[in-house]
Design an enzyme around this catalytic site. Sequence first.
Site, PDB file in Angstrom:
ATOM      1  CB  SER B   9      -0.858   0.035   1.400  1.00 25.36           C
ATOM      2  OG  SER B   9      -1.432   1.425   1.404  1.00 25.36           O
ATOM      3  CG  HIS B  10       0.298   4.644  -2.396  1.00 23.08           C
ATOM      4  ND1 HIS B  10      -0.114   3.861  -3.350  1.00 23.08           N
ATOM      5  CD2 HIS B  10       0.871   5.660  -3.443  1.00 23.08           C
ATOM      6  CE1 HIS B  10       0.041   3.953  -4.566  1.00 23.08           C
ATOM      7  NE2 HIS B  10       0.745   4.981  -4.770  1.00 23.08           N
ATOM      8  CB  SER B  11      -0.993   4.612   3.865  1.00 24.57           C
ATOM      9  OG  SER B  11      -1.027   4.164   5.405  1.00 24.57           O
ATOM     10  N   GLY B  47       3.748   6.492  -0.351  1.00 26.67           N
ATOM     11  CA  GLY B  47       4.498   5.996  -1.419  1.00 26.67           C
ATOM     12  C   GLY B  47       4.864   4.555  -1.404  1.00 26.67           C
ATOM     13  CB  SER B  74       3.073   3.793  -7.917  1.00 28.34           C
ATOM     14  OG  SER B  74       2.811   3.741  -6.505  1.00 28.34           O
TER      15      SER B  74
END
Lengths: 219, 244
Positions: B9-11, B47, B74
């Site tokens: 995950s981005h987080s 990210g 991403s």
Amino acid sequence: MVEGSTSTLTTEWVVAWLRESARVVSENRQYLIDLDRAIGDADHGENLDRGFTAVVKKLDDGTHPATPGAVLKLAAMTLMSSVGGAAGPLYGTALLRAATSLGDTEAIGPDDVAGLLTAARDGIVARGKAESGDKTMVDAWTPAAEAAGTAAMAGASVAEVLAAAANAANAGAAATEPLIARKGRASYLGERSAGHLDPGAVSSGLILQAAADAAGAQE
Amino acid sequence: MNVGLVIVSHSSKIAEGICDLAREMAGDVPLVAAGGLDDDSGVPLIGTSFEKVLEAISTADQGAGVVLLTDLGSAVMTAEMALEFIDSDQRLRVRLARAALVEGTVAAAVEAQSGADVDTVTRAAETAIVALDPTELEPFVSHAAAAPGEGGSQSSTDGKPVEAAWELPNPMGLHARPAATLARMMSELDVEVTVNGVDAKSVMLLMSLGLGQGKVLTASAAGPDAQKAIDQIGAEVASGFGEL
């Protein structure tokens, strides 16, 4: 400028390209953030700046690899681990594919330049699954790769091939403004994404301009 | 040895939170968070990190394989890159699921807990449903009174579905483990089967019914193994899914 089509580029050009990319990305950090704020998550400038700063740090760390391909691979791996956003795997894949297309080549000629830009473009398309007109980096890289191929076929020098690619990339980036995004975070906005430049296409133009400037400055 | 899961995950909070959630139902499954990105000084950023994903795959892989689940954009690309970089032996047992992150992870974790192989776990993730219509969750069961606790059934020689209904006797009802058991049993049969209107081959849909003790489970099966399906469900319910 490089004289004649027999001149070739070396590892020094790759290093100069990466350093110039870091400089222009840093200079345009806020601009890219603002573009991305309009239609994305406002992190493109910051992410790319962090990534290329990490690349420069690797180059400054002392001895970088000897061949152009190996330096491009080092940059690719560094971007993938430090950018964080979609630009990481996209530019990472682009530079990896470019590195692969060069192999162990030490002297890069006009055809090699066109070949590495085409390989990079194909990598971005494969990774992001975007097509031309989706309002992405592809809209800068596809005209750039095509212009480079055309110029190389016509017997242009490496610097001229890179200049043609940069011009086409910048024109392609400018042409993303009216498009509706179909890939990436901006695609969530649908029609509201029209009327803004795509940040990835703009940064692609900057980085390809850096490649051309580095070649012009090398001689 | 269970299939492991990597949550990209981005987080970091999302990745860790989902692991915590899934761990409640899948204590033996290696659940590894690969969320966020750390800057030079270790400050967490939003990210995804290629390095973190590679590390997480190697941590999660106990030999039975790994399923990667991702959030947006991403995260998918970073996971794909990681798959291109792991060695070819390991690559054979690693999958990237196209699934809703929360629902897919929970479904995959429950499936992995039951000892399923990497492809079955991936399928569980990918068939977990994103949006559920609440009105379908507790359907009005008009014939519930006809058979509570009994399991009356009819034959299916003429192609009509075989149906039966039972009251759930065990205190936990149709929770994660029995849902996984039922879904796996039904998946092995040549049958179209629903439980209270949802696909009985889907762990997530079965769990989403929220059928507790005393609730009525109504099954409807069609196809060559219809009777077998109903018999198996009936036996599972009668034994309280082995919990009585």
